[in-house]
Design a protein around this motif. Sequence first.
Motif, short mmCIF file in Angstrom:
data_model
loop_
_atom_site.label_atom_id
_atom_site.label_comp_id
_atom_site.label_asym_id
_atom_site.label_seq_id
_atom_site.Cartn_x
_atom_site.Cartn_y
_atom_site.Cartn_z
N ASN A 79 0.85 -1.19 0.00
CA ASN A 79 0.00 0.00 0.00
C ASN A 79 0.89 1.24 0.00
O ASN A 79 1.40 1.66 1.04
CB ASN A 79 -0.92 -0.01 1.22
N ASP A 80 1.06 1.83 -1.17
CA ASP A 80 1.90 3.02 -1.33
C ASP A 80 1.01 4.26 -1.29
O ASP A 80 0.60 4.79 -2.33
CB ASP A 80 2.66 2.94 -2.65
N ASN A 81 0.70 4.70 -0.06
CA ASN A 81 -0.14 5.90 0.14
C ASN A 81 -1.46 5.79 -0.63
O ASN A 81 -1.90 6.73 -1.31
CB ASN A 81 0.60 7.16 -0.29
N GLY A 82 -2.09 4.63 -0.52
CA GLY A 82 -3.39 4.43 -1.17
C GLY A 82 -3.31 3.75 -2.52
O GLY A 82 -4.31 3.23 -3.03
N ILE A 85 0.35 -1.61 -5.02
CA ILE A 85 1.37 -2.12 -5.93
C ILE A 85 1.49 -3.63 -5.74
O ILE A 85 1.81 -4.11 -4.65
CB ILE A 85 2.73 -1.44 -5.66
N LYS A 86 1.25 -4.38 -6.81
CA LYS A 86 1.31 -5.84 -6.73
C LYS A 86 2.76 -6.30 -6.70
O LYS A 86 3.58 -5.87 -7.51
CB LYS A 86 0.58 -6.48 -7.90
N LEU A 87 3.07 -7.19 -5.74
CA LEU A 87 4.42 -7.73 -5.60
C LEU A 87 4.55 -9.12 -6.21
O LEU A 87 5.56 -9.44 -6.83
CB LEU A 87 4.82 -7.76 -4.12
N CYS A 88 3.53 -9.95 -5.99
CA CYS A 88 3.52 -11.28 -6.57
C CYS A 88 2.11 -11.85 -6.48
O CYS A 88 1.27 -11.36 -5.72
CB CYS A 88 4.53 -12.21 -5.90
N GLU A 89 1.86 -12.91 -7.25
CA GLU A 89 0.57 -13.60 -7.20
C GLU A 89 0.80 -15.05 -7.62
O GLU A 89 1.80 -15.38 -8.26
CB GLU A 89 -0.45 -12.94 -8.11
N GLY A 90 -0.14 -15.90 -7.23
CA GLY A 90 -0.01 -17.30 -7.56
C GLY A 90 -1.30 -18.06 -7.34
O GLY A 90 -2.27 -17.54 -6.78
N VAL A 91 -1.31 -19.32 -7.78
CA VAL A 91 -2.47 -20.20 -7.65
C VAL A 91 -2.00 -21.55 -7.15
O VAL A 91 -1.04 -22.12 -7.69
CB VAL A 91 -3.22 -20.37 -8.99
N PHE A 128 14.11 2.97 2.86
CA PHE A 128 13.12 3.69 3.66
C PHE A 128 11.79 3.80 2.90
O PHE A 128 10.73 3.91 3.52
CB PHE A 128 13.64 5.07 4.03
N GLU A 129 11.84 3.77 1.58
CA GLU A 129 10.61 3.85 0.78
C GLU A 129 9.78 2.57 0.90
O GLU A 129 8.60 2.56 0.54
CB GLU A 129 10.95 4.10 -0.70
N ASP A 130 10.39 1.48 1.39
CA ASP A 130 9.65 0.22 1.53
C ASP A 130 8.82 0.17 2.81
O ASP A 130 8.07 -0.79 3.02
CB ASP A 130 10.63 -0.97 1.53
N GLU A 131 8.96 1.15 3.64
CA GLU A 131 8.19 1.16 4.90
C GLU A 131 6.70 1.31 4.60
O GLU A 131 6.30 2.07 3.71
CB GLU A 131 8.66 2.31 5.79
N GLY A 132 5.88 0.56 5.33
CA GLY A 132 4.43 0.67 5.14
C GLY A 132 3.71 -0.65 5.35
O GLY A 132 4.23 -1.57 5.99
N HIS A 133 2.49 -0.73 4.77
CA HIS A 133 1.62 -1.89 4.97
C HIS A 133 1.70 -2.83 3.77
O HIS A 133 1.61 -2.40 2.61
CB HIS A 133 0.17 -1.44 5.16
#
Length: 232
Positions: A79-82, A85-91, A128-133
């Motif tokens: 969650n980049d300030n709302g 951004i998708k990091l990965c996905e899978g099934v 530091f930009e990676d900080e967040g949810h």
Amino acid sequence: MASVDSTGSSVSGRLRLGDILYSAVAVVLLLGSWSANGLEISTGKVTSMKAMNGSTVLLPCTYNSCIGIRNLYFNWHYNDNGTMIKLCEGVIPAEGAEPRVSVTHDRVEFVGSTKTQNISILLWNITFEDEGHYICFGRNQKEKNRNHSAIFTLYVVDQIKEIDNTLTVIIVSVLGGVIGAVILIMVIKALVVHFLLKDNEKNKECLVSSGNDNTENGLSGAKADNKGTPKA
């Protein structure tokens, strides 16, 4: 006859209404039971962490379903300030089958495994930009696409502050020294008492032995010498 028909119709209507209510309650109970056993996504008991700038961190996530899974879709988002951004996905096709994973971030590595119901990722060389949810999401086709998600919060710091344990070390050292001194005093006291008792026993033995010697060698003879010469 009209009154009888009206009464019969009223009774029949009440019976139908009762059947509908009973069915509704049964459906609610079934849905509640299904919901309780549905898909769960978790990032564990610890939902946040502090990590140093430039380090690599593990973002944990596990899934569980008492009903079982089929084509379980999952993904990770930041969650980049709302803005998500998708990091990965899978099934995950079925129970025990390893997932088909697509990573969409150059510093992300998927490290999960169906053996441990784990869909965790590594985030390399954090800034530091990676900080967040970070949101871990799952959707289970076997449960009519029931979905669930969990949030993990990352804090990036310049350095990890070390806790100053100097006072604790001093207190423990002092207490240890006091306890050691008390034990040493008790040991010395026990040894002194032991040797004193041993000396007392030796003195008693010497006194008894000396008395016996005097009786045998001196006192009995003196008494014999003091006797008067028998008269003729």
